[in-house]
Design an enzyme around this catalytic site. Sequence first.
Site, PDB file in Angstrom:
ATOM      1  N   TRP A 335      -4.128   5.256   0.442  1.00 27.13           N
ATOM      2  CA  TRP A 335      -3.826   3.820   0.500  1.00 27.13           C
ATOM      3  C   TRP A 335      -4.803   3.054  -0.385  1.00 27.13           C
ATOM      4  CZ3 TRP A 335      -6.960  -0.236   1.827  1.00 27.13           C
ATOM      5  CH2 TRP A 335      -6.344  -1.473   2.015  1.00 27.13           C
ATOM      6  N   HIS A 336      -6.053   3.564  -0.439  1.00 29.37           N
ATOM      7  CA  HIS A 336      -7.086   2.841  -1.179  1.00 29.37           C
ATOM      8  C   HIS A 336      -6.835   2.842  -2.674  1.00 29.37           C
ATOM      9  CE1 HIS A 336      -9.236   3.344   2.645  1.00 29.37           C
ATOM     10  NE2 HIS A 336      -9.834   2.222   2.301  1.00 29.37           N
ATOM     11  N   GLY A 337      -6.257   3.893  -3.179  1.00 28.53           N
ATOM     12  CA  GLY A 337      -6.054   3.886  -4.625  1.00 28.53           C
ATOM     13  C   GLY A 337      -5.308   5.109  -5.096  1.00 28.53           C
ATOM     14  N   PHE A 476      -7.342  -2.691  -4.500  1.00 29.23           N
ATOM     15  CA  PHE A 476      -6.438  -1.905  -3.664  1.00 29.23           C
ATOM     16  C   PHE A 476      -5.198  -2.703  -3.317  1.00 29.23           C
ATOM     17  CE2 PHE A 476     -10.744  -0.231  -2.228  1.00 29.23           C
ATOM     18  CZ  PHE A 476     -10.795   0.642  -3.284  1.00 29.23           C
TER      19      PHE A 476
END
Lengths: 476, 83
Positions: A335-337, A476
Amino acid sequence: MLFHSLQFAVFFALVYALYRILPHRAQNRLLLLASYFFYGSWNWRYLALILLSTAVDYGCGRGIAAAGAPRRRSGLLAISIATNLAILGTFKYYDFFAESFADLVGNFGFASEPYFLNLALPVGISFYTFQSMSYSIDVYRRKLAPARNFWDFALFVAFFPQLIAGPIERGTRLLRQIVEPRNIERENVLKGAYLFGWGFVLKVVFADNLALVVDPIFAAPPPYGSLDVLLGVYAFSLQIFCDFAGYSCMAIGIARSMGIELMENFRRPYLAPNIAEFWRRWHISLSSWFRDYVFSPLFLALKNRRGVRSLPLAWRHGVSFAITLIVAEFLLGMWHGAGWNYGLFGLYHAGAIWGYYYTRRGWDRMPRSIQIVLNFHLVCGGWLLFRSESLPQAAAMFAGLLSAPLPSPPSVAALSILLCCGIAIFSVERMQEKQQQGLWLFRWPSPVRYALVVFASCLVLAFGEFGNRPFIYFQF
Amino acid sequence: MPVELTREALIERFTGLIEEQKVGFTLTDPSAPLDLDSFTMMLILTAASEMSVDLDMEHLDFDDFYSLDVLVDKVLAEAKTAI
């Protein structure tokens, strides 16, 4: 438009002045316009994505509530989820997976020339798509009545204090506060101003000074000496906390001054005695999102699967928990990247959480201070993966930890920044932990409060970094 | 071994599971806040499932884990609905 910029100060002063004199419904319309202006100041074209997500989820929410047949309800939910994931997938992950696929087939001797979209990442995309999706799921689960008014729902999706980097709110909290008239009491304004001020200090005094230590270390090529890696990872662990908790404090403070309470996003995470507790204190709005919409439904489905259902209780629970944890943490990492280091970051935490639960009879018997120190270092290991530009760099840095210090040791200035920031942050965190709340300042007598405000202002003037460095989580 | 679905049996079963997971913790007051982690929550849900009470996400709320009293009430209510 960053919260700690002059443009935002002017923007917010104008919006707030109008907000205070308007009636409730007009306040909501003003906030919606302000939110779209705020987002459009980054890239107005990407407003179309927010509008698409808003329109689809509003329609699906109404449809789900009105539909009687389960198939129609789940079909509408699928449309809502698919739309949001398609937006996210196209703008955030497509190029990454296309490149990874080309690399993978290339390793087997096949040449491929994938088509790249080369799109700029829309700021806040992971935050507002998740928030909007949670609304549809909550309506589907009958935990929330659908929004009646489209513009109120649009404000729920785009509310500017938390649009870019959270907290990721739920309809059950934020939508209700949008729909109902709000009281703006003096206490709200004072506490909002305090939270904004503290977030401002965390960002410009601590996070942005620590960035001056972190960036050169992670930008340097290998080999790395053990002291450099330690300095880099300790400084980054403080930087990311001050940066993100600072943003959250400012967002919560701005909303509170308008009579809207956003959820707590950080609760002294580095004082957590174990890794499971860390995730109940760090980025709470995201970890609880994954708990409610990924982890729990997956666990409940898995434990009832044929083959798992017939196992004895401990095995049935253990197998389901392990698989669910791996999937949920991997997704949380990604999800972060768009990078495998983020996936590995998630898997690292899955392993650490699983390890804690199966060794906790020993871990929990250690003195609490030792648990906190050990856990902090466990978390730092994850930050090394998170901050590295690539997996080879992360591997070189882990190897560097075991090597001798390089002939050129870290500068005194860098060590001083780390030490001063570390002592200041941990002292405040410890004080908040003792009082069990973030607004401890309000329990103190007025002269002490004013003295601290003056001291914080001096800190900002003397050490504030006003290079308009964006917040880390904006990417993000 | 199947456990009879009475309030007392559920309290005894869940207390055993919680005390096994929380080192040095003795549950004396069923109305006291539990502060459970997800590992223990899922263990309780699996144990409830073994008693033929399957909670799904439509009916599950993490506030139901606030105290043993609330949790047992929830499981009993769910069992009643299932019947």
